[in-house]
Scaffold this motif. Structure first.
Motif, short mmCIF file in Angstrom:
data_model
loop_
_atom_site.label_atom_id
_atom_site.label_comp_id
_atom_site.label_asym_id
_atom_site.label_seq_id
_atom_site.Cartn_x
_atom_site.Cartn_y
_atom_site.Cartn_z
N LEU A 279 0.82 -1.22 0.00
CA LEU A 279 0.00 0.00 0.00
C LEU A 279 0.85 1.26 0.00
O LEU A 279 0.55 2.23 -0.70
CB LEU A 279 -0.92 0.01 1.22
N ASP A 280 1.92 1.25 0.80
CA ASP A 280 2.78 2.43 0.91
C ASP A 280 3.44 2.80 -0.43
O ASP A 280 3.75 3.96 -0.66
CB ASP A 280 3.84 2.21 1.98
N ALA A 281 3.64 1.79 -1.27
CA ALA A 281 4.29 2.04 -2.56
C ALA A 281 3.29 2.26 -3.69
O ALA A 281 3.69 2.51 -4.83
CB ALA A 281 5.19 0.84 -2.90
N ALA A 282 1.99 2.18 -3.38
CA ALA A 282 0.97 2.24 -4.43
C ALA A 282 0.48 3.67 -4.66
O ALA A 282 0.39 4.46 -3.73
CB ALA A 282 -0.20 1.35 -4.06
N PRO A 283 0.13 3.99 -5.91
CA PRO A 283 -0.38 5.33 -6.24
C PRO A 283 -1.87 5.44 -5.96
O PRO A 283 -2.69 5.60 -6.87
CB PRO A 283 -0.09 5.43 -7.74
N ILE A 284 -2.25 5.37 -4.68
CA ILE A 284 -3.67 5.38 -4.35
C ILE A 284 -4.01 6.57 -3.46
O ILE A 284 -3.13 7.18 -2.84
CB ILE A 284 -4.11 4.07 -3.66
N GLU A 285 -5.28 6.88 -3.39
CA GLU A 285 -5.78 8.01 -2.62
C GLU A 285 -5.45 7.82 -1.14
O GLU A 285 -5.55 6.73 -0.59
CB GLU A 285 -7.30 8.12 -2.84
N ALA A 286 -5.03 8.91 -0.48
CA ALA A 286 -4.45 8.82 0.87
C ALA A 286 -5.42 8.27 1.91
O ALA A 286 -5.06 7.41 2.71
CB ALA A 286 -3.95 10.20 1.31
N GLU A 287 -6.65 8.77 1.93
CA GLU A 287 -7.61 8.29 2.93
C GLU A 287 -7.88 6.81 2.74
O GLU A 287 -7.99 6.05 3.72
CB GLU A 287 -8.92 9.07 2.86
N ALA A 288 -7.99 6.38 1.48
CA ALA A 288 -8.23 4.97 1.20
C ALA A 288 -7.04 4.11 1.63
O ALA A 288 -7.22 2.99 2.11
CB ALA A 288 -8.51 4.77 -0.29
N ARG A 289 -5.82 4.63 1.45
CA ARG A 289 -4.63 3.89 1.90
C ARG A 289 -4.71 3.61 3.40
O ARG A 289 -4.49 2.49 3.85
CB ARG A 289 -3.35 4.65 1.57
N GLU A 290 -5.05 4.64 4.17
CA GLU A 290 -5.15 4.45 5.62
C GLU A 290 -6.30 3.53 5.98
O GLU A 290 -6.20 2.72 6.91
CB GLU A 290 -5.32 5.81 6.31
N ALA A 291 -7.41 3.63 5.25
CA ALA A 291 -8.54 2.74 5.51
C ALA A 291 -8.19 1.29 5.23
O ALA A 291 -8.57 0.40 5.99
CB ALA A 291 -9.73 3.17 4.65
N LEU A 292 -7.47 1.05 4.14
CA LEU A 292 -7.08 -0.32 3.80
C LEU A 292 -6.07 -0.88 4.79
O LEU A 292 -6.09 -2.07 5.10
CB LEU A 292 -6.53 -0.37 2.37
N LYS A 293 -5.20 -0.03 5.31
CA LYS A 293 -4.30 -0.48 6.37
C LYS A 293 -5.11 -0.89 7.60
O LYS A 293 -4.85 -1.93 8.22
CB LYS A 293 -3.32 0.63 6.75
N ALA A 294 -6.08 -0.07 7.96
CA ALA A 294 -6.92 -0.37 9.11
C ALA A 294 -7.74 -1.64 8.88
O ALA A 294 -7.92 -2.45 9.80
CB ALA A 294 -7.86 0.80 9.41
N LEU A 295 -8.22 -1.84 7.65
CA LEU A 295 -8.98 -3.04 7.33
C LEU A 295 -8.12 -4.29 7.45
O LEU A 295 -8.59 -5.35 7.89
CB LEU A 295 -9.56 -2.95 5.92
N ALA A 296 -6.86 -4.20 7.05
CA ALA A 296 -5.94 -5.33 7.17
C ALA A 296 -5.83 -5.76 8.63
O ALA A 296 -5.81 -6.96 8.96
CB ALA A 296 -4.57 -4.99 6.60
N ILE A 297 -5.74 -4.77 9.51
CA ILE A 297 -5.64 -5.06 10.95
C ILE A 297 -6.97 -5.63 11.46
O ILE A 297 -7.00 -6.64 12.17
CB ILE A 297 -5.24 -3.80 11.72
N ALA A 298 -8.08 -5.00 11.08
CA ALA A 298 -9.38 -5.45 11.56
C ALA A 298 -9.68 -6.89 11.10
O ALA A 298 -10.25 -7.68 11.85
CB ALA A 298 -10.47 -4.51 11.05
#
Length: 355
Positions: free
Chosen positions: A330-349
């Motif tokens: 995710l950190d290396a991907a060209p994606i929207e910032a809020e979505a990056r943080e949401a996907l990180k949180a989803l990985a944990i959840a």
């Protein structure tokens, strides 16, 4: 996003409402009193669930630049109908008694047959009715997807992925049956089953669907993110499921303690246990896993072996490693910032859940 559950907390009520509206619109098809049990089973079954798959789809949409749109909630909710279908069928194949804290669908219909004093086999009736309910949910998944309200070109771009996901899920279910029929398996073969049966359709493909719906094309970077992030989180998700299947609290998992052990599930956790076990420990595992009469003492024995071999600690380490690798993608991907943080949180959840 302030915590790991925030992306889910946002999506759950939206998906709940979309599913309720969808089922309500089909209520007239169940006006015959004899069909009330079918509609009631569907409603009860759809009332539960973590809504992880719709969440991955929605945040995939946002990651690829999609704006808020009720259509993407409907499209994402179709994945919850697919999940419900898979669970109903899975419970029949595994002869599971409970799901989401309630009797599984086939047990529910079996009881209806017994209580009504009907003719024939109550077991056969229950299994047949559950298969039909699972088929109905699968059909509805495609219907909700097609009628989500998103532009036709967006749906057309993502349709091949949706179709492939269905085929891959069925193949994964067969591989799961095959693994149980073969008996003992390696960690890598268990990992393959987990990826095809659960990991891909739980994380990778929902994420890909959301991204393609927004981008209207299957660009190389989308596949790279979905494979790198999705497969790592998907395997970690299934490993957590393996651990909960043995060590989870029935009050939270909605299934009896040790159900996976009684069913003889050849999970990654059991495969790793056998790899690390002494001859005596391995003999104990082989004797107990798959015993339908496995009692609390037998479950406790298996838990002890899994812990003493280091298999439980190994599973926890792997979950952590897979999630770290997913976050790095995710950190290396060209994606929207809020979505990056949401996907990180989803990985944990998805990988630290308790049910």
């Amino acid at each position: 996003m302030t915590n790991a559950t925030a992306p889910l907390d946002f999506i759950r009520p939206e998906v709940d409402r979309a599913l309720q509206r969808f089922v309500d619109r089909r209520r007239t098809a169940f006006d015959d009193p004899d069909l009330a049990a079918v509609l009631g089973t569907v409603r009860d079954f759809l009332a539960g669930g973590k809504r992880l798959r719709p969440a991955f789809c929605y945040w995939g949409w946002r990651a690829a630049g999609g704006a808020d749109d009720p259509g993407v909630i409907s499209a994402a909710s179709a994945l919850e109908l697919l999940q419900a279908s898979a669970l109903v069928h899975d419970d029949v194949m595994d002869s599971s008694d409970m799901r989401r804290g309630m009797p599984s669908a086939h047990r529910r219909f079996e009881k209806l047959h017994v209580d009504s004093g009907w003719h024939g086999s109550a077991v056969q009736f229950g299994e047949g009715a559950a298969i039909l309910v699972g088929n109905l949910l699968l059909i509805w998944s495609g219907e909700l997807w097609r009628n989500s309200g998103l532009p036709a070109e967006s749906l057309a771009s993502a349709q091949p992925v949706f179709d492939h996901m269905l085929t891959e899920l069925m193949n994964g279910q067969y591989l799961d049956l095959l693994a149980q029929a073969h008996g003992e398996n390696s960690f890598e073969s268990a990992r393959r089953v987990a990826l095809f049966k659960s990991g891909k359709y739980s994380v990778e493909h929902p994420l890909r669907l959301g991204m393609i719906l927004a981008a209207q094309s299957r660009e190389a970077w989308i596949d790279q993110v979905c494979a790198g992030y999705g497969q790592n989180v998907g395997i970690a998700f299934q490993l957590r499921d393996d651990v909960l299947g043995v060590f989870g609290d029935p009050a939270e998992t909605g299934k009896p303690a040790g159900d996976d052990l009684r069913e003889g599930k050849r999970t990654m956790l059991i495969a790793r246990t056998l790899e690390l076990a002494s001859p005596a420990q391995a003999q104990s595992v082989r004797a107990l896993v798959g015993d339908p009469k496995l009692d609390a003492e037998g479950v406790a024995t298996l838990r002890t072996v899994i812990e003493d071999t280091g298999a439980l600690a190994s599973a926890e380490e792997l979950i952590t490693t897979y999630v770290k690798e997913a976050v790095a993608v995710l950190d290396a991907a060209p994606i929207e910032a809020e979505a990056r943080e949401a996907l990180k949180a989803l990985a944990i959840a998805a990988t630290t859940r308790r049910n």
